[in-house]
Design an enzyme around this catalytic site. Structure first.
Site, PDB file in Angstrom:
ATOM      1  N   GLU A 155      69.866 -25.822  53.390  1.00 31.46           N
ATOM      2  CA  GLU A 155      70.550 -24.835  54.042  1.00 31.46           C
ATOM      3  C   GLU A 155      72.139 -25.306  53.893  1.00 31.46           C
ATOM      4  O   GLU A 155      72.328 -26.348  53.848  1.00 31.46           O
ATOM      5  CB  GLU A 155      70.409 -24.539  55.760  1.00 31.46           C
ATOM      6  CG  GLU A 155      68.873 -24.138  55.906  1.00 31.46           C
ATOM      7  CD  GLU A 155      68.649 -22.542  55.267  1.00 31.46           C
ATOM      8  OE1 GLU A 155      69.250 -21.979  54.486  1.00 31.46           O
ATOM      9  OE2 GLU A 155      67.665 -22.097  55.791  1.00 31.46           O
ATOM     10  N   HIS A 175      70.906 -21.321  49.805  1.00 27.38           N
ATOM     11  CA  HIS A 175      69.994 -22.748  49.837  1.00 27.38           C
ATOM     12  C   HIS A 175      69.171 -22.860  48.548  1.00 27.38           C
ATOM     13  O   HIS A 175      68.779 -21.730  48.021  1.00 27.38           O
ATOM     14  CB  HIS A 175      68.961 -22.735  51.094  1.00 27.38           C
ATOM     15  CG  HIS A 175      67.857 -21.645  51.247  1.00 27.38           C
ATOM     16  ND1 HIS A 175      67.467 -20.873  52.217  1.00 27.38           N
ATOM     17  CD2 HIS A 175      67.022 -21.479  50.125  1.00 27.38           C
ATOM     18  CE1 HIS A 175      66.473 -19.958  51.820  1.00 27.38           C
ATOM     19  NE2 HIS A 175      66.218 -20.420  50.723  1.00 27.38           N
ATOM     20  N   ASP A 198      71.268 -17.116  51.512  1.00 26.99           N
ATOM     21  CA  ASP A 198      72.411 -17.571  52.239  1.00 26.99           C
ATOM     22  C   ASP A 198      72.745 -18.972  51.098  1.00 26.99           C
ATOM     23  O   ASP A 198      73.692 -19.839  51.490  1.00 26.99           O
ATOM     24  CB  ASP A 198      71.894 -18.345  53.494  1.00 26.99           C
ATOM     25  CG  ASP A 198      70.916 -19.327  53.542  1.00 26.99           C
ATOM     26  OD1 ASP A 198      70.457 -19.511  52.384  1.00 26.99           O
ATOM     27  OD2 ASP A 198      70.624 -19.806  54.532  1.00 26.99           O
ATOM     28  N   ASP A 226      59.339 -28.011  48.902  1.00 23.39           N
ATOM     29  CA  ASP A 226      59.266 -27.875  50.496  1.00 23.39           C
ATOM     30  C   ASP A 226      58.000 -27.474  50.959  1.00 23.39           C
ATOM     31  O   ASP A 226      57.040 -27.021  50.325  1.00 23.39           O
ATOM     32  CB  ASP A 226      60.648 -27.243  50.779  1.00 23.39           C
ATOM     33  CG  ASP A 226      60.727 -25.894  50.003  1.00 23.39           C
ATOM     34  OD1 ASP A 226      59.679 -25.602  49.345  1.00 23.39           O
ATOM     35  OD2 ASP A 226      61.877 -25.464  49.822  1.00 23.39           O
TER      36      ASP A 226
HETATM   37  C1  F6R Z   1      60.785 -22.378  47.913  1.00 20.96           C
HETATM   38  C2  F6R Z   1      62.350 -22.768  47.887  1.00 20.96           C
HETATM   39  C3  F6R Z   1      63.385 -21.774  48.543  1.00 20.96           C
HETATM   40  C4  F6R Z   1      63.194 -20.298  47.714  1.00 20.96           C
HETATM   41  C5  F6R Z   1      64.290 -19.386  47.945  1.00 20.96           C
HETATM   42  C6  F6R Z   1      64.150 -18.033  47.479  1.00 20.96           C
HETATM   43  O1  F6R Z   1      60.127 -23.240  47.607  1.00 20.96           O
HETATM   44  O2  F6R Z   1      62.677 -23.864  47.941  1.00 20.96           O
HETATM   45  O3  F6R Z   1      64.621 -22.134  47.783  1.00 20.96           O
HETATM   46  O4  F6R Z   1      63.332 -20.622  46.159  1.00 20.96           O
HETATM   47  O5  F6R Z   1      64.201 -19.179  49.552  1.00 20.96           O
HETATM   48  O6  F6R Z   1      62.955 -17.478  47.884  1.00 20.96           O
HETATM   49  P1  F6R Z   1      62.526 -16.011  46.977  1.00 20.96           P
HETATM   50  O7  F6R Z   1      62.146 -16.331  45.726  1.00 20.96           O
HETATM   51  O8  F6R Z   1      61.256 -15.823  47.813  1.00 20.96           O
HETATM   52  O9  F6R Z   1      63.451 -15.194  47.123  1.00 20.96           O
END
Ligand code: F6R
Length: 240
Positions: A123, A118, A116, A47
């Site tokens: 989301e 995702h 959450d 992303d």
């Molecule tokens: C990042 C992504 C998100 C993260 C998620 C967890 O490229 O796609 O899904 O993996 O937000 O983030 P952290 O690892 O910072 O807790």
């Protein structure tokens, strides 16, 4: 590492955020120890934020360059991030999908999970068939990611993310989660009903998923004892 030894131009799906950093560090160490050349490895980030200036240090292009491309000795031109330029944003999702297909698909997709639920920035409510497209971040995700920005207001509202349908096409998913803040999301992803309300539950539809968690992130798993038992008794051939 075995994938890259077998296929030097393997296609990796790259998550950003804090979770995969220890995995990337371990990869660097293994690559050095085994004198493995990673320069042919190809990669697609999950992303990218919309609305940041090109080169912004928290843009995922910059993060991937700093935390993955440079330490692992990858070739920058082989590593792709979704193009968030406003001029081409309407077609950027299709272009990214075509680029992944042209590369032969993702061999190994590294995933983190949001508090959450995702994965990528899909989301709750994201379709399991969704492809790369623009999404609006939840307030919870923006609050979680505010630690990387000067203030909550500076966290982008929008992103472009691989869809759950894109992620499902990868040949092997590796979902990583560490810490108590991820326990509920992991339990929902691994053991909850398969529902778009918990995007992480998409892993239950995939034929080859590995979930790597620490004790805190595993705390809400009802069948944790069975997973430990299965791991302790895994067949010799069964590796990551
Ligand atoms: C990042 C992504 C998100 C993260 C998620 C967890 O490229 O796609 O899904 O993996 O937000 O983030 P952290 O690892 O910072 O807790």
């Amino acid at each position: 590492m075995r994938l890259i030894a077998r296929k030097p131009d393997a296609v990796l799906g790259l998550a950003t955020g804090s979770t995969p950093l220890s995995t990337y560090t371990a990869l660097v160490e293994r690559a050095h120890a085994e004198a493995l050349d990673l320069s042919e490895v190809r990669g697609f980030a999950l992303d990218e934020y919309l609305g940041l200036q090109p080169g912004h240090p928290e843009s995922y292009r910059a993060v991937i360059t700093r935390e993955v491309v440079e330490p692992l000795g990858l070739t920058a031109a082989n590593i792709h991030t979704p193009d968030a330029s406003p001029e081409t944003i309407e077609t950027a999702g299709d272009a990214y999908e075509r680029a992944i297909i042209a590369a032969g698909g993702v061999d190994l997709q590294i995933l983190g999970i949001g508090t959450d639920g995702h994965v990528g920035f899909n989301e709750p409510g994201s379709s399991f068939a969704s492809l790369t497209r623009v999404k609006t971040l939840t307030e919870q995700t923006r609050r979680d990611n505010a630690r990387y920005f000067e203030s909550l207001d500076a966290v982008p509202m929008h992103c472009i993310t691989q869809g759950l349908g894109t992620i499902r096409r990868a040949r092997h998913l590796v979902l990583l989660a560490f810490g108590a803040a991820k326990a509920a999301a992991i339990a929902a992803a691994v053991e909850g009903p398969v529902t778009a309300s918990q995007p992480g539950s998409v892993i239950q539809l995939h034929p080859h998923t590995t979930v790597l968690v620490d004790e805190d992130a595993a705390a809400d798993l009802v069948n944790a004892d069975y997973y430990r038992h299965a791991w302790a008794n895994r067949p010799a051939w069964q590796q990551l």
